[in-house]
Enzyme design. Structure first.
Site, PDB file in Angstrom:
ATOM      1  N   ASP A 105      -2.782 -17.692   2.027  1.00  0.00           N
ATOM      2  CA  ASP A 105      -3.980 -18.356   1.517  1.00  0.00           C
ATOM      3  C   ASP A 105      -4.461 -19.409   2.512  1.00  0.00           C
ATOM      4  O   ASP A 105      -5.660 -19.533   2.793  1.00  0.00           O
ATOM      5  CB  ASP A 105      -3.748 -18.955   0.115  1.00  0.00           C
ATOM      6  CG  ASP A 105      -2.373 -19.561  -0.062  1.00  0.00           C
ATOM      7  OD1 ASP A 105      -1.524 -19.420   0.840  1.00  0.00           O
ATOM      8  OD2 ASP A 105      -2.138 -20.193  -1.109  1.00  0.00           O
ATOM      9  N   LYS A 122       3.887 -15.069   2.274  1.00  0.00           N
ATOM     10  CA  LYS A 122       3.710 -15.793   1.014  1.00  0.00           C
ATOM     11  C   LYS A 122       5.124 -16.083   0.493  1.00  0.00           C
ATOM     12  O   LYS A 122       5.505 -15.691  -0.617  1.00  0.00           O
ATOM     13  CB  LYS A 122       2.888 -14.914   0.048  1.00  0.00           C
ATOM     14  CG  LYS A 122       2.403 -15.612  -1.198  1.00  0.00           C
ATOM     15  CD  LYS A 122       1.306 -16.635  -0.966  1.00  0.00           C
ATOM     16  CE  LYS A 122       0.941 -17.330  -2.276  1.00  0.00           C
ATOM     17  NZ  LYS A 122       0.147 -18.548  -2.092  1.00  0.00           N
ATOM     18  N   TYR A 155       0.815  -1.217   0.000  1.00  0.00           N
ATOM     19  CA  TYR A 155       0.000   0.000   0.000  1.00  0.00           C
ATOM     20  C   TYR A 155       0.854   1.274   0.000  1.00  0.00           C
ATOM     21  O   TYR A 155       0.377   2.336  -0.380  1.00  0.00           O
ATOM     22  CB  TYR A 155      -0.926   0.035   1.229  1.00  0.00           C
ATOM     23  CG  TYR A 155      -2.035  -1.001   1.206  1.00  0.00           C
ATOM     24  CD1 TYR A 155      -2.250  -1.812   0.094  1.00  0.00           C
ATOM     25  CD2 TYR A 155      -2.855  -1.172   2.307  1.00  0.00           C
ATOM     26  CE1 TYR A 155      -3.257  -2.755   0.081  1.00  0.00           C
ATOM     27  CE2 TYR A 155      -3.873  -2.129   2.299  1.00  0.00           C
ATOM     28  CZ  TYR A 155      -4.060  -2.911   1.182  1.00  0.00           C
ATOM     29  OH  TYR A 155      -5.064  -3.850   1.179  1.00  0.00           O
ATOM     30  N   ASP A 183      -4.820  -6.299   6.140  1.00  0.00           N
ATOM     31  CA  ASP A 183      -6.071  -5.603   5.845  1.00  0.00           C
ATOM     32  C   ASP A 183      -7.179  -6.642   5.667  1.00  0.00           C
ATOM     33  O   ASP A 183      -8.273  -6.534   6.237  1.00  0.00           O
ATOM     34  CB  ASP A 183      -5.866  -4.791   4.546  1.00  0.00           C
ATOM     35  CG  ASP A 183      -7.010  -3.848   4.262  1.00  0.00           C
ATOM     36  OD1 ASP A 183      -7.890  -3.700   5.127  1.00  0.00           O
ATOM     37  OD2 ASP A 183      -7.030  -3.265   3.164  1.00  0.00           O
ATOM     38  N   ASP A 198     -10.048  -8.110   8.780  1.00  0.00           N
ATOM     39  CA  ASP A 198     -11.497  -8.010   8.540  1.00  0.00           C
ATOM     40  C   ASP A 198     -12.164  -9.381   8.643  1.00  0.00           C
ATOM     41  O   ASP A 198     -13.261  -9.512   9.200  1.00  0.00           O
ATOM     42  CB  ASP A 198     -11.774  -7.433   7.147  1.00  0.00           C
ATOM     43  CG  ASP A 198     -12.024  -5.933   7.204  1.00  0.00           C
ATOM     44  OD1 ASP A 198     -11.731  -5.325   8.253  1.00  0.00           O
ATOM     45  OD2 ASP A 198     -12.508  -5.373   6.203  1.00  0.00           O
TER      46      ASP A 198
END
Ligand code: NAD
Length: 362
Positions: free
Chosen positions: A227, A195, A145, A251, A255
């Site tokens: 994942d 990852k 980001y 992020d 959530d």
């Protein structure tokens, strides 16, 4: 002599001011019990700041936050300001610059399902058992980001959209220490999400986490691909204690973890800078659909205040007592509409009655 702390209180928009009153009600009791004074200076952020001072993050609010040891924040935004250019809107123009200005690099979101609220979870009882308690820690100032270069280059039809995922050793170490230290205060289990099978930044992330673990021999460190982590969160969330992730993965996963609790009205958050400064706010938004009706759940705001006691003021016992008071109020059956199921023993109450119940159990 009584201790004195300066805090900025920014109630924000929508349900923000309603739930903030309840958090401050409980803070009043903390002051009495612990011989401490929290000098509260109120300021504007978000839509209310646009209305009253012309922009979402006014200089007065920046100065107020700079003069404070911590910021207790309500959520910001709402339909009233959605017609404005994106960079002037409450979140993009207020909240995000505030986070950047104060170098808030660590975002902590506890996702807790209290035993008495197992039913509120979107997961089956067989999976949740007697509850769940996960702390998701997200790196907030680096990664995909924030890294440069970034942008859209070239001319149509050959344009390219570019984002960069970059992490330095220092950034990984900084957030890694936060995660290990948090794990030390909990079940001493830390899952670092990456990852590393695809991303070079994740290979470095994993290498640094392994090297840091030598400083925290009591913490059991494990690694999980993102994942798999998103799948494990819904299949077997109870395996997690502290989950650490980089910015974008965090992020999404924070959530997902919040959603497991059943209501956004239950999820607090802390965003920490280096040192003890932090910004504490509910994970959810301003709930325009129920704002002004006195029915919002104040628990996320109350628990955010408890995080402030814990992380900015090291008042661990007081923070534990606030958390316990919330749990006791729930055990006694008090429920705002978002967590009310009409079961025997449940009492549907208003925002202020829930605040009173928490205060009575402090
Ligand atoms: P939201 O979180 O405000 O609402 C989603 C749903 O959750 C709604 O049904 C709402 O009633 C419910 N809810 C949320 N908090 C609750 C509480 N304390 N008690 C009871 N129910 C609660 O998300 P949204 O509707 O997508 O966004 C509304 C506004 O909030 C938008 O302007 C958005 O930009 C803003 N927002 C702000 C923040 C922030 O300030 N950090 C975060 C998310 C959204």
């Amino acid at each position: 002599m009584a201790q004195k702390h300066d805090i900025a209180v920014l109630p924000g928009d929508g349900i923000g001011p309603e739930v903030m009153i309840e958090a401050l009600k409980v803070l009043d009791l903390v002051e009495k019990e612990y011989d401490v004074t929290f000098v509260r200076t109120f300021g504007n952020l978000g839509g209310v700041a646009i209305d009253e001072e012309g922009k979402a993050l006014p200089q007065t609010t920046i100065d107020l936050c700079r003069a404070s040891e911590a910021v207790l924040l309500g959520s910001v935004g709402g339909p009233k300001w959605e017609h404005l250019p994106p960079m002037e809107q409450p979140e993009r123009g207020g909240l995000l610059p505030l986070r950047k200005l104060f170098g808030l690099y660590a975002n902590l979101r506890p996702a807790i399902i209290f035993p008495s609220l197992v039913e509120a979870s979107v997961l089956k009882k067989e999976i949740i058992g007697d509850g769940m308690d996960i702390l998701v820690i997200r790196e907030l100032t680096g990664g995909l980001y924030m890294s440069q270069p970034k942008g859209i280059e070239g001319t149509a039809p050959d344009r390219e959209g570019i984002d960069t995922l970059r992490y330095s050793e220092a950034e990984i170490k900084r957030i890694g220490h936060v995660a290990f230290q948090a794990a030390m205060k909990r079940q001493k289990k830390l899952t670092s999400v990456d990852k590393a099978n695809v991303l070079a930044s994740s290979v470095l992330w994993r290498e640094i986490m392994i090297s840091l673990s030598a400083e925290y021999p009591e913490v059991e460190l494990s690694h999980m691909y993102v994942d798999n982590a998103s799948m494990q969160l819904v299949r077997n969330p109870k395996q997690f204690d502290v989950l650490l992730t980089e910015n974008m993965f965090g992020d999404i996963l924070s959530d997902e973890a919040s959603a497991l609790t059943g209501s956004l009205g239950m999820v607090p958050s802390a965003s920490l800078a280096e040192g003890s400064f932090g910004v504490y706010e509910p994970a959810g938004g301003t709930a325009p659909d129920i704002a002004g009706q006195g029915i919002a759940n104040p628990i996320a705001q109350v628990l955010s205040m408890a995080l402030m006691l814990r992380f900015s003021f090291n008042m661990i016992e007081a923070a534990d007592r606030v958390d316990a008071a919330v749990e006791k109020a729930l055990e006694a059956g008090y429920r705002t509409g978002d967590i009310f199921f009409g079961n025997p023993g449940e009492k549907k109450v208003s925002t202020s009655a829930m605040g009173d119940a928490i205060a009575a159990n402090f």
